[in-house]
Design a protein around this motif. Structure first.
Motif, PDB file in Angstrom:
ATOM      1  N   MET A   1      24.468  49.600  48.218  1.00 14.87           N
ATOM      2  CA  MET A   1      25.457  49.572  47.136  1.00 14.87           C
ATOM      3  C   MET A   1      26.588  48.602  47.472  1.00 14.87           C
ATOM      4  O   MET A   1      27.042  48.544  48.590  1.00 14.87           O
ATOM      5  CB  MET A   1      26.015  50.985  46.934  1.00 14.87           C
ATOM      6  N   THR A   2      27.004  47.879  46.502  1.00 14.96           N
ATOM      7  CA  THR A   2      28.076  46.909  46.719  1.00 14.96           C
ATOM      8  C   THR A   2      29.424  47.524  46.365  1.00 14.96           C
ATOM      9  O   THR A   2      29.580  48.129  45.306  1.00 14.96           O
ATOM     10  CB  THR A   2      27.857  45.674  45.830  1.00 14.96           C
ATOM     11  N   HIS A   3      30.339  47.360  47.270  1.00 15.61           N
ATOM     12  CA  HIS A   3      31.686  47.854  47.023  1.00 15.61           C
ATOM     13  C   HIS A   3      32.639  46.689  46.894  1.00 15.61           C
ATOM     14  O   HIS A   3      32.447  45.648  47.507  1.00 15.61           O
ATOM     15  CB  HIS A   3      32.139  48.748  48.188  1.00 15.61           C
ATOM     16  N   GLU A   4      33.653  46.921  46.095  1.00 20.00           N
ATOM     17  CA  GLU A   4      34.622  45.833  45.890  1.00 20.00           C
ATOM     18  C   GLU A   4      35.834  46.045  46.798  1.00 20.00           C
ATOM     19  O   GLU A   4      36.645  46.936  46.564  1.00 20.00           O
ATOM     20  CB  GLU A   4      35.040  45.801  44.413  1.00 20.00           C
ATOM     21  N   ILE A   5      35.874  45.238  47.838  1.00 17.13           N
ATOM     22  CA  ILE A   5      36.949  45.380  48.827  1.00 17.13           C
ATOM     23  C   ILE A   5      37.585  44.019  49.090  1.00 17.13           C
ATOM     24  O   ILE A   5      36.876  43.035  49.287  1.00 17.13           O
ATOM     25  CB  ILE A   5      36.388  45.940  50.155  1.00 17.13           C
ATOM     26  N   TYR A   6      38.892  43.981  49.092  1.00 16.48           N
ATOM     27  CA  TYR A   6      39.617  42.745  49.399  1.00 16.48           C
ATOM     28  C   TYR A   6      40.411  42.950  50.677  1.00 16.48           C
ATOM     29  O   TYR A   6      41.053  43.981  50.839  1.00 16.48           O
ATOM     30  CB  TYR A   6      40.599  42.403  48.281  1.00 16.48           C
ATOM     31  N   THR A   7      40.337  41.974  51.551  1.00 18.25           N
ATOM     32  CA  THR A   7      41.094  42.057  52.793  1.00 18.25           C
ATOM     33  C   THR A   7      42.305  41.145  52.688  1.00 18.25           C
ATOM     34  O   THR A   7      42.157  39.920  52.658  1.00 18.25           O
ATOM     35  CB  THR A   7      40.209  41.606  53.966  1.00 18.25           C
ATOM     36  N   GLY A   8      43.478  41.753  52.628  1.00 16.49           N
ATOM     37  CA  GLY A   8      44.693  40.987  52.370  1.00 16.49           C
ATOM     38  C   GLY A   8      44.896  39.851  53.349  1.00 16.49           C
ATOM     39  O   GLY A   8      45.291  38.748  52.964  1.00 16.49           O
ATOM     40  N   SER A   9      44.599  40.102  54.625  1.00 16.04           N
ATOM     41  CA  SER A   9      44.873  39.080  55.636  1.00 16.04           C
ATOM     42  C   SER A   9      44.017  37.831  55.408  1.00 16.04           C
ATOM     43  O   SER A   9      44.309  36.778  55.944  1.00 16.04           O
ATOM     44  CB  SER A   9      44.618  39.651  57.036  1.00 16.04           C
ATOM     45  N   ARG A  10      42.942  37.981  54.653  1.00 15.76           N
ATOM     46  CA  ARG A  10      42.056  36.826  54.450  1.00 15.76           C
ATOM     47  C   ARG A  10      42.196  36.181  53.075  1.00 15.76           C
ATOM     48  O   ARG A  10      41.428  35.283  52.733  1.00 15.76           O
ATOM     49  CB  ARG A  10      40.608  37.268  54.625  1.00 15.76           C
ATOM     50  N   LEU A  11      43.136  36.678  52.297  1.00 14.38           N
ATOM     51  CA  LEU A  11      43.294  36.093  50.956  1.00 14.38           C
ATOM     52  C   LEU A  11      43.736  34.639  51.072  1.00 14.38           C
ATOM     53  O   LEU A  11      44.667  34.325  51.800  1.00 14.38           O
ATOM     54  CB  LEU A  11      44.353  36.861  50.157  1.00 14.38           C
ATOM     55  N   GLU A  12      43.047  33.772  50.353  1.00 11.27           N
ATOM     56  CA  GLU A  12      43.422  32.360  50.402  1.00 11.27           C
ATOM     57  C   GLU A  12      44.316  31.957  49.238  1.00 11.27           C
ATOM     58  O   GLU A  12      44.834  30.852  49.197  1.00 11.27           O
ATOM     59  CB  GLU A  12      42.160  31.489  50.460  1.00 11.27           C
ATOM     60  N   ALA A  13      44.453  32.864  48.290  1.00  6.80           N
ATOM     61  CA  ALA A  13      45.342  32.589  47.162  1.00  6.80           C
ATOM     62  C   ALA A  13      45.913  33.916  46.694  1.00  6.80           C
ATOM     63  O   ALA A  13      45.425  34.976  47.102  1.00  6.80           O
ATOM     64  CB  ALA A  13      44.556  31.931  46.026  1.00  6.80           C
ATOM     65  N   ASP A  14      46.935  33.838  45.873  1.00  5.47           N
ATOM     66  CA  ASP A  14      47.455  35.075  45.300  1.00  5.47           C
ATOM     67  C   ASP A  14      46.361  35.721  44.465  1.00  5.47           C
ATOM     68  O   ASP A  14      45.431  35.050  43.998  1.00  5.47           O
ATOM     69  CB  ASP A  14      48.677  34.777  44.425  1.00  5.47           C
ATOM     70  N   LEU A  15      46.474  37.006  44.287  1.00  2.00           N
ATOM     71  CA  LEU A  15      45.402  37.752  43.620  1.00  2.00           C
ATOM     72  C   LEU A  15      46.000  38.602  42.507  1.00  2.00           C
ATOM     73  O   LEU A  15      47.048  39.230  42.702  1.00  2.00           O
ATOM     74  CB  LEU A  15      44.737  38.659  44.668  1.00  2.00           C
ATOM     75  N   THR A  16      45.351  38.591  41.364  1.00  2.00           N
ATOM     76  CA  THR A  16      45.769  39.483  40.288  1.00  2.00           C
ATOM     77  C   THR A  16      44.586  40.329  39.866  1.00  2.00           C
ATOM     78  O   THR A  16      43.482  39.809  39.689  1.00  2.00           O
ATOM     79  CB  THR A  16      46.279  38.687  39.070  1.00  2.00           C
ATOM     80  N   LEU A  17      44.804  41.616  39.760  1.00  2.00           N
ATOM     81  CA  LEU A  17      43.752  42.546  39.360  1.00  2.00           C
ATOM     82  C   LEU A  17      44.322  43.479  38.299  1.00  2.00           C
ATOM     83  O   LEU A  17      45.530  43.618  38.178  1.00  2.00           O
ATOM     84  CB  LEU A  17      43.291  43.399  40.547  1.00  2.00           C
ATOM     85  N   ALA A  18      43.419  44.142  37.603  1.00  2.00           N
ATOM     86  CA  ALA A  18      43.873  45.152  36.651  1.00  2.00           C
ATOM     87  C   ALA A  18      43.021  46.395  36.820  1.00  2.00           C
ATOM     88  O   ALA A  18      41.865  46.316  37.231  1.00  2.00           O
ATOM     89  CB  ALA A  18      43.759  44.621  35.228  1.00  2.00           C
ATOM     90  N   GLY A  19      43.596  47.508  36.547  1.00  3.83           N
ATOM     91  CA  GLY A  19      42.859  48.763  36.630  1.00  3.83           C
ATOM     92  C   GLY A  19      43.498  49.795  35.725  1.00  3.83           C
ATOM     93  O   GLY A  19      44.515  49.516  35.070  1.00  3.83           O
ATOM     94  N   ASP A  20      42.898  50.981  35.715  1.00  3.88           N
ATOM     95  CA  ASP A  20      43.495  52.072  34.935  1.00  3.88           C
ATOM     96  C   ASP A  20      44.586  52.773  35.743  1.00  3.88           C
ATOM     97  O   ASP A  20      45.569  53.255  35.197  1.00  3.88           O
ATOM     98  CB  ASP A  20      42.435  53.108  34.561  1.00  3.88           C
ATOM     99  N   VAL A  21      44.335  52.855  37.037  1.00  2.00           N
ATOM    100  CA  VAL A  21      45.287  53.536  37.912  1.00  2.00           C
ATOM    101  C   VAL A  21      45.375  52.782  39.233  1.00  2.00           C
ATOM    102  O   VAL A  21      44.348  52.436  39.809  1.00  2.00           O
ATOM    103  CB  VAL A  21      44.833  54.985  38.230  1.00  2.00           C
ATOM    104  N   VAL A  22      46.575  52.521  39.712  1.00  2.00           N
ATOM    105  CA  VAL A  22      46.761  51.994  41.067  1.00  2.00           C
ATOM    106  C   VAL A  22      47.164  53.160  41.943  1.00  2.00           C
ATOM    107  O   VAL A  22      48.057  53.939  41.580  1.00  2.00           O
ATOM    108  CB  VAL A  22      47.920  50.982  41.147  1.00  2.00           C
TER     109      VAL A  22
END
Ligand SMILES: Cc1cc2nc3c(=O)[nH]c(=O)nc-3n(C[C@H](O)[C@H](O)[C@H](O)COP(=O)(O)OP(=O)(O)OC[C@H]3O[C@@H](n4cnc5c(N)ncnc54)[C@H](O)[C@@H]3O)c2cc1C
Lengths: 202, 526
Positions: B1-22
């Protein structure tokens, strides 16, 4: 982990009282403390410990660990370096403001007037006599000034934590070490952010 | 199963996401919320400033573990540096490094909350099913394989006729390695790291690691999401990358100190200046005994027996009460209790395997003499707790030193010494009693710390004295809730983990229903 009190600031050191503040102000070295810190950034492979901090730890570790370190000279020296490595690793993971406070404690201790008049250590730290260092540590441990006791606790904690995390320290304790899974990772290696479930790394 | 995970230390650009709940924070409160909301069909975005460490990273070495998995190396200091606070900073939060004792909130505490703060839904009867739900979910079951360290507490207590009992634990196939505080290398501990968070990910939740929520975005009485800052691999420096998450609902679950700090940074409306007030620590203080026989306190469940003999001794609002537990500790931690040097330290090391340590945790917040501490912001925007040690707490420390020493002598100790630089090892109970009666209690000689910071965003129905209501919803914002240990109106009196799990299950399901979705079956009670 029990409290490691990294608690020193110039303002607090000034509160040590007449002797302390006289030493610091007449020596006119308050500005110098900051300069030492700035001029001695983490050198070589050390991430966080300045050369001032390394000098002090190298001088006090054999005294804190008297009766605990291996008797073989080379092993002893190596053990002390391992303690420095562990302390460095630990400090490097603290918030910068805390790390800076610890570094400030080292810088102040390396000021000649503080070292000589408050700690009673006449030679520079790398040449300091163990008996003088022991007297300094025991004196600050029992001081009526909270700040000096705090510096004692900070130094004692850094050295003892750095030492008792080492396999060599466990031998005289009769402790076999943590269950095998674990000893293979060298201290500095970072395994952060693994993706155990086949994940997307964007 | 694929999970959606972002590792902040490796971000190469700013990131924008949207969700129902943070959800900010993935510990006891955040993990439970994430599972319940994700399984209810919401797109959940979890933001965690720690890294995603898993079984193979848990090397069981103390220095790297404290450096990596804890806030400020495990010794986050109070303002006057008098107390070290231990809080997990990792995916799974403190549950990744906690000791698994899973005990229900005492009914005295729940009644006090109900009677004094008007909390709704927190009577012992109303909470019972929530404890059951979480006990089921996290495999909480009685633990009987007490190590010698815990057995000694039981023996001492039995000899003295004290009340004591076994503590249940949230573990599965646990062989009792004894290193829970350094992370579980075999996934026996049923922490959020291996339970609710993977389940939430399975249900489409998104996880951001090494991202610190810097601000909740607030306009008027509404929130619109959060702004986060990415941290480097060590979690020390900001990388400069920013993260923006748009969402119509925000759950703050960063734990005590951090949650009020986030809301203070965000300039959340706080007309009665309640944010950060009444932060509690259940201050821990320690007694060290040397036993005639081997104890080997580092093997086996660290904490599996407790005595509440003194917890409510002088009534709920009376003198400081405390409960007593045993402490399992690895070498560096154990040797650091004594703050000794030279031959004294070497001798302590030679007695390591015969060392028995008890801890007493002083419940705070139940008396006017015990108002707790206050969180403010440091210049670097982190939370800073000012917690003065009052006479009330001192009384608890001295009195618990006495109880612990008495118990250890009753269990056969050769020597007993409070973890206090001004104390000596005492060889008899009479000697200890006399010495402790006049022992000076002063910083930093008296070793005190806490693994149980709580409060600072207190629940209550009266906004003059509280921050969120009984459902965790912020009094002065329409779409923000705080669901973690920071919402407790007082300390708990016992280890708080299960209390937070149960609270979070109750709050998250209430939220699901309020937002018009169906609660997963396992989380329906009544
Ligand atoms: C060493 C130790 C042993 C313990 N043993 C026990 C025990 O045996 N039994 C028991 O009942 N309890 C125990 N506890 C206490 C229990 O684990 C905690 O009370 C509980 O986990 C707190 O839950 P929480 O949701 O409030 O916060 P946590 O579980 O601490 O989770 C908070 C999370 O939020 C993250 N975070 C904070 N601020 C931000 C931000 N701005 N942005 C992004 N992320 C953020 C943190 O990194 C952390 O991961 C122990 C705690 C410790 C530290």
């Amino acid at each position: 982990m029990p409290s490691v009190n990294i608690s020193i600031s110039r303002r607090q050191l000034l509160q040590v009282g007449v002797v302390g503040s006289a030493v610091l102000s007449t020596a006119g070295l308050l500005g110098g403390a900051g300069q030492i810190f700035a001029a001695a950034p983490a050198g070589g492979e050390f991430l966080a410990l300045s050369s001032a901090g390394r000098d002090i730890l190298r001088a006090i570790a054999p005294v804190v660990l008297e009766g605990s370190l291996p008797s073989d000279a080379a092993e002893r020296a190596d053990s002390v370096e391992q303690v420095l490595r562990a302390v460095d690793f630990y400090l490097a993971h603290l918030p910068e403001s805390v790390h800076a406070e610890a570094e400030q404690a080292f810088s102040l201790l390396s000021l000649a007037p503080v070292r000589i008049l408050l700690a009673g250590v006449w030679q520079r730290w790398p040449e300091a006599a163990p008996a003088e260092v022991a007297k300094f540590l025991n004196g600050w441990r029992g001081s009526s000034f909270e700040l000096l006791r705090s510096v004692y606790v900070f130094l004692q904690s850094m050295v003892s934590i750095g030492w008792y995390d080492q396999p060599r320290a466990w031998v005289p304790m009769g402790y076999a070490g943590p269950p095998a899974s674990s000893l293979s990772l060298p201290l500095g290696e970072s395994h952060s952010a693994p993706f155990p479930f086949g994940t997307v790394d964007k | 199963m694929t999970h959606e995970i972002y590792t902040g230390s490796r971000l190469e650009a700013d990131l924008t996401l949207a969700g129902d709940v943070v959800i900010v924070g993935t510990g006891a409160g955040g993990g439970v919320c994430a599972e319940i909301l994700a399984r209810s069909g919401f797109r959940v975005v979890m933001v965690e400033e720690g890294a995603y460490w898993t079984a193979r990273d848990f090397t069981l070495r103390e220095v790297p573990s404290f450096a990596r998995f804890y806030f400020e190396g495990g010794v986050r200091q109070t303002k006057d540096k008098g107390i070290g606070v231990m809080q997990g900073r990792a995916v799974g939060g403190s549950t990744t490094v906690n000791w698994t004792s899973s005990v229900r909130t005492p009914s005295q505490t729940l009644r006090y909350w109900t009677d004094t703060y008007g909390l709704k839904g927190f009577t012992p009867e109303a909470m019972a099913p929530w404890f059951e739900v979480m006990e089921q979910r996290l495999n909480v079951h009685p633990w009987t394989a007490h190590n010698e360290n815990n057995a000694l507490l039981a023996r001492g207590a039995a000899t003295l006729g004290w009340r004591y009992e076994a503590l249940p634990r949230n573990v599965k196939d646990c062989p009792g390695l004894g290193y829970c505080g350094l992370g579980c290398p075999i996934d026996a501990k049923q922490s959020m790291l291996v339970t609710t968070i993977p389940t939430a990910l399975d249900h489409g939740a998104v996880l951001l690691t090494r991202v610190r929520a810097d601000q909740v975005d607030i306009r008027g009485d509404r929130v619109f999401g959060i702004t986060g800052v990415a941290l480097d691999d060590r979690g020390v420096r900001l990388t400069g990358r920013r993260v923006r998450i748009d969402a119509p609902f925000v759950i703050v679950a960063g734990a005590a100190i951090n949650s009020p700090a986030l809301l203070l940074r965000s300039n959340a409306p706080d007309p009665y200046a309640r944010l950060g007030k009444r932060t509690f620590l259940q201050i821990h203080n320690y007694s060290i005994a040397i036993m005639p026989e081997l104890v080997d306190a580092y093997v086996g469940a660290p904490q599996s027996v407790h005595s509440d003999q003194f917890l409510w001794r002088d009534g709920v609002t009376g003198r400081a009460g405390y409960h007593i537990e045993a402490v399992g500790t690895q070498p560096a931690g154990t040797m650091n209790f004594r703050k000794s040097i030279g031959p004294e330290l070497a001798q302590a090391a030679s007695q390591y395997r015969r060392t028995h340590i008890l801890v007493s945790q002083i419940r705070d917040g139940f008396s006017e003499a015990s108002p707790g501490g206050t969180v403010t912001l440091r210049s670097d925007r982190r939370g800073l707790l000012d917690y003065p040690i009052t006479e009330y707490i001192r009384d608890g420390i001295r009195s618990s030193y006495l109880s612990m020493a008495e118990c250890q002598f009753a269990a056969g100790a050769a020597t007993v010494m409070p973890a206090n630089m001004d104390a000596q090892p005492y060889t008899t109970w009479a000697e200890a009693r006399a010495a402790i009666a006049s022992l000076s209690l002063r910083s930093p000689n008296t070793v005190v710390n806490s693994t149980h910071p709580l409060g600072g965003c207190a629940m209550g129905e009266d906004p003059h004295v509280s921050v969120v209501n009984s459902d965790g919803w912020y009094h002065h914002l329409r779409n923000l809730a705080v669901i973690d240990g920071s919402t407790f109106p007082t300390s708990v009196g016992v280890n708080p983990g299960l209390s937070i799990y149960a609270l979070a299950a109750r709050q998250a399901t209430t939220l699901v229903a309020a937002l018009g979705r169906t609660v997963p079956e396992e989380y329906r009670v009544g």
